[in-house]
Design a protein around this motif. Structure first.
Motif, PDB file in Angstrom:
ATOM      1  N   ARG A 186      -4.061 -10.951  -6.423  1.00  0.00           N
ATOM      2  CA  ARG A 186      -4.257 -10.298  -5.129  1.00  0.00           C
ATOM      3  C   ARG A 186      -3.930  -8.804  -5.224  1.00  0.00           C
ATOM      4  NH1 ARG A 186      -0.837 -13.001  -2.625  1.00  0.00           N
ATOM      5  NH2 ARG A 186      -2.184 -14.801  -2.222  1.00  0.00           N
ATOM      6  N   LEU A 187      -2.832  -8.479  -5.899  1.00  0.00           N
ATOM      7  CA  LEU A 187      -2.461  -7.071  -6.039  1.00  0.00           C
ATOM      8  C   LEU A 187      -3.427  -6.317  -6.943  1.00  0.00           C
ATOM      9  CD1 LEU A 187       1.427  -7.406  -6.325  1.00  0.00           C
ATOM     10  CD2 LEU A 187       0.110  -6.542  -4.379  1.00  0.00           C
ATOM     11  N   ARG A 188      -3.929  -6.963  -7.977  1.00  0.00           N
ATOM     12  CA  ARG A 188      -4.886  -6.299  -8.854  1.00  0.00           C
ATOM     13  C   ARG A 188      -6.199  -6.004  -8.135  1.00  0.00           C
ATOM     14  NH1 ARG A 188      -3.935  -6.131 -14.438  1.00  0.00           N
ATOM     15  NH2 ARG A 188      -2.054  -4.842 -14.459  1.00  0.00           N
ATOM     16  N   MET A 189      -6.684  -6.961  -7.341  1.00  0.00           N
ATOM     17  CA  MET A 189      -7.915  -6.719  -6.573  1.00  0.00           C
ATOM     18  C   MET A 189      -7.709  -5.617  -5.550  1.00  0.00           C
ATOM     19  SD  MET A 189      -9.646 -10.482  -5.978  1.00  0.00           S
ATOM     20  CE  MET A 189      -8.175 -11.229  -5.280  1.00  0.00           C
ATOM     21  N   ARG A 190      -6.520  -5.569  -4.958  1.00  0.00           N
ATOM     22  CA  ARG A 190      -6.240  -4.509  -3.983  1.00  0.00           C
ATOM     23  C   ARG A 190      -6.245  -3.144  -4.660  1.00  0.00           C
ATOM     24  NH1 ARG A 190      -0.781  -4.148  -0.187  1.00  0.00           N
ATOM     25  NH2 ARG A 190      -1.286  -2.157   0.804  1.00  0.00           N
ATOM     26  N   SER A 191      -5.646  -3.041  -5.839  1.00  0.00           N
ATOM     27  CA  SER A 191      -5.625  -1.757  -6.545  1.00  0.00           C
ATOM     28  C   SER A 191      -7.029  -1.344  -6.990  1.00  0.00           C
ATOM     29  CB  SER A 191      -4.694  -1.840  -7.760  1.00  0.00           C
ATOM     30  OG  SER A 191      -5.166  -2.798  -8.688  1.00  0.00           O
ATOM     31  N   ASP A 192      -7.861  -2.308  -7.388  1.00  0.00           N
ATOM     32  CA  ASP A 192      -9.244  -1.982  -7.762  1.00  0.00           C
ATOM     33  C   ASP A 192     -10.039  -1.473  -6.573  1.00  0.00           C
ATOM     34  OD1 ASP A 192      -8.715  -2.730 -10.350  1.00  0.00           O
ATOM     35  OD2 ASP A 192      -9.522  -4.766 -10.122  1.00  0.00           O
ATOM     36  N   ILE A 193      -9.858  -2.088  -5.412  1.00  0.00           N
ATOM     37  CA  ILE A 193     -10.564  -1.634  -4.208  1.00  0.00           C
ATOM     38  C   ILE A 193     -10.108  -0.229  -3.821  1.00  0.00           C
ATOM     39  CG2 ILE A 193     -10.899  -2.074  -1.743  1.00  0.00           C
ATOM     40  CD1 ILE A 193     -10.692  -5.070  -2.396  1.00  0.00           C
ATOM     41  N   GLU A 194      -8.804   0.033  -3.888  1.00  0.00           N
ATOM     42  CA  GLU A 194      -8.296   1.362  -3.560  1.00  0.00           C
ATOM     43  C   GLU A 194      -8.842   2.415  -4.519  1.00  0.00           C
ATOM     44  OE1 GLU A 194      -4.103   0.978  -3.674  1.00  0.00           O
ATOM     45  OE2 GLU A 194      -3.954  -0.035  -1.713  1.00  0.00           O
ATOM     46  N   ARG A 195      -8.934   2.089  -5.796  1.00  0.00           N
ATOM     47  CA  ARG A 195      -9.468   3.042  -6.763  1.00  0.00           C
ATOM     48  C   ARG A 195     -10.954   3.299  -6.530  1.00  0.00           C
ATOM     49  NH1 ARG A 195      -7.208   0.966 -10.647  1.00  0.00           N
ATOM     50  NH2 ARG A 195      -8.805  -0.533 -11.258  1.00  0.00           N
ATOM     51  N   ARG A 196     -11.722   2.264  -6.161  1.00  0.00           N
ATOM     52  CA  ARG A 196     -13.146   2.433  -5.896  1.00  0.00           C
ATOM     53  C   ARG A 196     -13.369   3.288  -4.643  1.00  0.00           C
ATOM     54  NH1 ARG A 196     -14.312  -2.514  -5.022  1.00  0.00           N
ATOM     55  NH2 ARG A 196     -14.279  -3.089  -7.236  1.00  0.00           N
TER      56      ARG A 196
END
Length: 263
Positions: free
Chosen positions: A162-172
């Motif tokens: 969940r945290l990894r997907m959140r960080s990927d969305i924030e970076r995108r």
């Protein structure tokens, strides 16, 4: 005073005592009383530990008899920590996590004890596989022991995803916002890799075509050995070779005018 080869450590004390008695040494060395109270050991090798795995009917006389020494006696013991099995399991399921850059500098050996692992994300610490392992350990120990190893692993793994997907969305989103105001990003690692792959494939294609052409020529030469000579002759415009009779005439005809002029 030098010791001879094979002398025992306790002999140093005895010889020093004799030198003091004879008056050769004026005062006692600083280590003299210490060695006198705690004599050095004369055994310079490690002794075999006592065998405690004897049967009850074996008496004290059987200790040390017909006992095979282990080949690993002089090797250090394998130190096993509870986290080792958890690390092996996590990185076997997520091998690409080892490719991520990590900070190897530590303030001490127990840095993980300075964080509150009741939550996976820690301030000032990058999210990595070690965070999942420490979170799993906390769930197994602090949750009243109700969670097993697999259940704690599943819970910590879901939080990690969940945290990894959140960080990927924030970076995108950050990249899209930067492009909207005129930022320009170069080629990604994936694009560079695809271009290099295309260049390698094109070079291989050219070499493969040349190799096929050479192989086809060899096959045709072996099938029709005389066809190559006739084709070469037709391209030059000559069909047959000149006869032997015409060769001397061609050579002598230019010489006749010169002979007539000389005469």
């Amino acid at each position: 005073m030098a010791l001879s080869q094979g002398s025992k450590p306790l002999r140093v004390y005895k010889e020093t005592t004799q030198l003091l008695r004879l008056g050769i040494l004026g005062k006692e060395p600083p280590w003299y009383q210490v060695v006198a109270s705690v004599p050095p050991s004369t055994i310079l090798i490690r002794t075999t530990p006592v065998e405690f795995n004897l049967l009850p009917q074996d008496g004290p006389d059987t200790i040390g008899k017909n006992v095979k020494k282990s080949k690993r006696f002089f090797r250090p013991r394998n130190i096993q920590y509870p986290e080792d099995d958890l690390r092996k399991k996590f990185f076997a399921d997520h091998p690409w996590e080892l490719a991520r850059p990590r900070i190897l500098v530590e303030d001490g050996g127990n840095d993980s004890l300075n964080y509150d692992w009741s939550k996976l994300q820690q301030p000032g610490r990058a999210l990595d596989g070690e965070s999942v392992i420490q979170r799993q350990m906390w769930l197994m120990e602090e949750e009243n022991g109700n969670l097993s190893q697999s259940a704690a692993y599943d819970l910590a793994r879901k939080e990690f995803y969940r945290l990894r997907m959140r960080s990927d969305i924030e970076r995108r989103i950050a990249a899209e916002e930067a492009r909207s105001v005129g930022a320009f990003f170069g080629k990604t690692h994936l694009q560079v890799g695809l271009e290099l792959e295309e260049k390698a494939l094109l070079a291989w294609k050219v070499k493969a075509q040349e190799a096929v052409a050479r192989r086809q020529q060899r096959i045709e030469a072996m099938a029709n050995p005389g066809s190559i000579d006739t084709e070469v002759g037709d391209e030059d415009g000559t069909t047959d070779s000149p006869s032997l009779a015409s060769v001397p005439e061609a050579r002598t005809s230019p010489a006749e005018p010169s002979n007539s002029q000389g005469l």
